[in-house]
Motif scaffolding. Sequence first.
Motif, PDB file in Angstrom:
ATOM      1  N   THR A   1       0.828  -1.129   0.012  1.00  0.00           N
ATOM      2  CA  THR A   1       0.074   0.183   0.075  1.00  0.00           C
ATOM      3  C   THR A   1       0.764   1.291  -0.033  1.00  0.00           C
ATOM      4  O   THR A   1       2.113   1.206   0.522  1.00  0.00           O
ATOM      5  CB  THR A   1      -0.742   0.186   1.185  1.00  0.00           C
ATOM      6  OG1 THR A   1      -0.092  -0.119   2.444  1.00  0.00           O
ATOM      7  CG2 THR A   1      -1.844  -1.158   1.212  1.00  0.00           C
ATOM      8  N   PRO A   2       0.398   2.446  -0.504  1.00  0.00           N
ATOM      9  CA  PRO A   2       1.114   3.555  -0.678  1.00  0.00           C
ATOM     10  C   PRO A   2       1.528   4.189   0.911  1.00  0.00           C
ATOM     11  O   PRO A   2       0.540   3.858   1.551  1.00  0.00           O
ATOM     12  CB  PRO A   2       0.268   4.445  -1.200  1.00  0.00           C
ATOM     13  CG  PRO A   2      -0.523   3.705  -2.265  1.00  0.00           C
ATOM     14  CD  PRO A   2      -0.808   2.607  -1.391  1.00  0.00           C
ATOM     15  N   GLU A   3       2.566   4.667   0.842  1.00  0.00           N
ATOM     16  CA  GLU A   3       3.188   4.834   2.603  1.00  0.00           C
ATOM     17  C   GLU A   3       3.766   6.343   2.318  1.00  0.00           C
ATOM     18  O   GLU A   3       4.708   6.624   1.910  1.00  0.00           O
ATOM     19  CB  GLU A   3       4.221   4.189   3.162  1.00  0.00           C
ATOM     20  CG  GLU A   3       4.792   4.639   4.491  1.00  0.00           C
ATOM     21  CD  GLU A   3       3.696   4.912   5.237  1.00  0.00           C
ATOM     22  OE1 GLU A   3       3.442   6.101   5.731  1.00  0.00           O
ATOM     23  OE2 GLU A   3       2.803   3.869   5.638  1.00  0.00           O
ATOM     24  N   PRO A   4       2.953   7.350   2.476  1.00  0.00           N
ATOM     25  CA  PRO A   4       3.182   8.773   2.352  1.00  0.00           C
ATOM     26  C   PRO A   4       4.250   9.392   3.426  1.00  0.00           C
ATOM     27  O   PRO A   4       4.926  10.297   3.226  1.00  0.00           O
ATOM     28  CB  PRO A   4       1.926   9.486   2.559  1.00  0.00           C
ATOM     29  CG  PRO A   4       1.064   8.794   3.600  1.00  0.00           C
ATOM     30  CD  PRO A   4       1.282   7.540   2.953  1.00  0.00           C
TER      31      PRO A   4
ATOM     32  N   TYR B   1       8.623   5.091  10.532  1.00  0.00           N
ATOM     33  CA  TYR B   1       8.889   3.777  10.884  1.00  0.00           C
ATOM     34  C   TYR B   1      10.285   3.625  11.556  1.00  0.00           C
ATOM     35  O   TYR B   1      10.620   2.483  11.876  1.00  0.00           O
ATOM     36  CB  TYR B   1       8.689   2.752   9.845  1.00  0.00           C
ATOM     37  CG  TYR B   1       7.201   2.575   9.243  1.00  0.00           C
ATOM     38  CD1 TYR B   1       6.239   1.521  10.023  1.00  0.00           C
ATOM     39  CD2 TYR B   1       6.561   3.132   8.363  1.00  0.00           C
ATOM     40  CE1 TYR B   1       4.973   1.456   9.884  1.00  0.00           C
ATOM     41  CE2 TYR B   1       5.438   3.195   7.803  1.00  0.00           C
ATOM     42  CZ  TYR B   1       4.618   2.264   8.531  1.00  0.00           C
ATOM     43  OH  TYR B   1       3.342   2.084   8.213  1.00  0.00           O
ATOM     44  N   PHE B   2      11.202   4.577  11.427  1.00  0.00           N
ATOM     45  CA  PHE B   2      12.654   4.496  11.799  1.00  0.00           C
ATOM     46  C   PHE B   2      12.465   5.298  13.209  1.00  0.00           C
ATOM     47  O   PHE B   2      11.779   6.275  13.388  1.00  0.00           O
ATOM     48  CB  PHE B   2      13.521   5.356  10.858  1.00  0.00           C
ATOM     49  CG  PHE B   2      13.506   4.441   9.532  1.00  0.00           C
ATOM     50  CD1 PHE B   2      14.068   3.215   9.459  1.00  0.00           C
ATOM     51  CD2 PHE B   2      12.793   4.887   8.289  1.00  0.00           C
ATOM     52  CE1 PHE B   2      14.307   2.638   8.215  1.00  0.00           C
ATOM     53  CE2 PHE B   2      12.720   4.228   7.317  1.00  0.00           C
ATOM     54  CZ  PHE B   2      13.399   3.038   7.175  1.00  0.00           C
TER      55      PHE B   2
ATOM     56  N   THR C   1       9.555   9.761  -2.149  1.00  0.00           N
ATOM     57  CA  THR C   1       8.205   9.820  -2.362  1.00  0.00           C
ATOM     58  C   THR C   1       7.981   8.750  -3.329  1.00  0.00           C
ATOM     59  O   THR C   1       8.691   7.917  -3.929  1.00  0.00           O
ATOM     60  CB  THR C   1       8.025  11.177  -3.279  1.00  0.00           C
ATOM     61  OG1 THR C   1       8.727  11.224  -4.553  1.00  0.00           O
ATOM     62  CG2 THR C   1       8.199  12.484  -2.601  1.00  0.00           C
ATOM     63  N   GLY C   2       6.799   8.429  -3.088  1.00  0.00           N
ATOM     64  CA  GLY C   2       6.258   6.928  -3.972  1.00  0.00           C
ATOM     65  C   GLY C   2       6.761   5.888  -3.069  1.00  0.00           C
ATOM     66  O   GLY C   2       6.876   4.676  -3.676  1.00  0.00           O
TER      67      GLY C   2
ATOM     68  N   LEU D   1       9.276  -1.896   3.936  1.00  0.00           N
ATOM     69  CA  LEU D   1       9.359  -0.668   3.319  1.00  0.00           C
ATOM     70  C   LEU D   1      10.017  -0.669   1.906  1.00  0.00           C
ATOM     71  O   LEU D   1      11.096  -1.225   1.810  1.00  0.00           O
ATOM     72  CB  LEU D   1      10.026   0.390   3.979  1.00  0.00           C
ATOM     73  CG  LEU D   1       9.334   0.891   5.435  1.00  0.00           C
ATOM     74  CD1 LEU D   1      10.001   1.944   6.191  1.00  0.00           C
ATOM     75  CD2 LEU D   1       7.693   1.269   5.214  1.00  0.00           C
ATOM     76  N   ALA D   2       9.292  -0.353   0.945  1.00  0.00           N
ATOM     77  CA  ALA D   2       9.825  -0.238  -0.591  1.00  0.00           C
ATOM     78  C   ALA D   2      10.046   1.268  -0.886  1.00  0.00           C
ATOM     79  O   ALA D   2       9.186   2.006  -0.912  1.00  0.00           O
ATOM     80  CB  ALA D   2       8.717  -0.948  -1.425  1.00  0.00           C
TER      81      ALA D   2
END
Length: 211
Positions: free
Chosen positions: A136-139, A144-145, A158-159, A171-172
């Motif tokens: 899913t998109p993660e803005p 998460y860090f 972005t993206g 995370l991608a």
Amino acid sequence: MRFDVTTPGGRPAGELTVAPAGVKTAFTYKSDELLPPARLILRFPDGDLSLGIPTPRDGGQALTKKLSPLELGPREPAAAVSALLVPLGEAVPPLAPPEPPEPVQPEPEPAPAPVPEPVPEPVPDPEPAPAPAAWTPEPDPARYFADPDLIACAREVTGALMMPDGENVLLAFPFSPSMPFPMLPAFRFGAAQDIEGRSYLVFRVREGKIA
């Protein structure tokens, strides 16, 4: 002035040289071994000075930095006591105080009575596995860090995509060989993956750290 750099666990991690460079002070670090992303810390009796994150170089890793007296603050380089390489996401351990005199050994106390071992509780049957998660998109991947340097890098992305993976989060980050990669301090820990026809570097993150 030269320091043998170690990890918090005492493992050798290269060497740091401190020398005058005009009105500034030069800090030169080198390790023949490529280690996980970490922050180089110079330790003083009254606090620590962060010198940054070493980057890969010549099969190992290195870092060069020059600081002015204003950037050094009240600390004199000659007062430094040790150098430490702390993995990203880990807290800097407190500086060990001087060893106190050996105390007088007290008389041994009688051994306590043995404690009976607890009886293990029955393990319930595992629940059915949930349906496979999807990207899913993660803005806001920076959330998460835990490490401030990785947070700053992730905010430039972005993206990004996210997918739960048990206790971890995948995370991608979009990746192109012709473009600079924002997550450079963690680049070598990513796994290349094609998602919906686009190239990504995928990182497994758990409790703020790259797993």
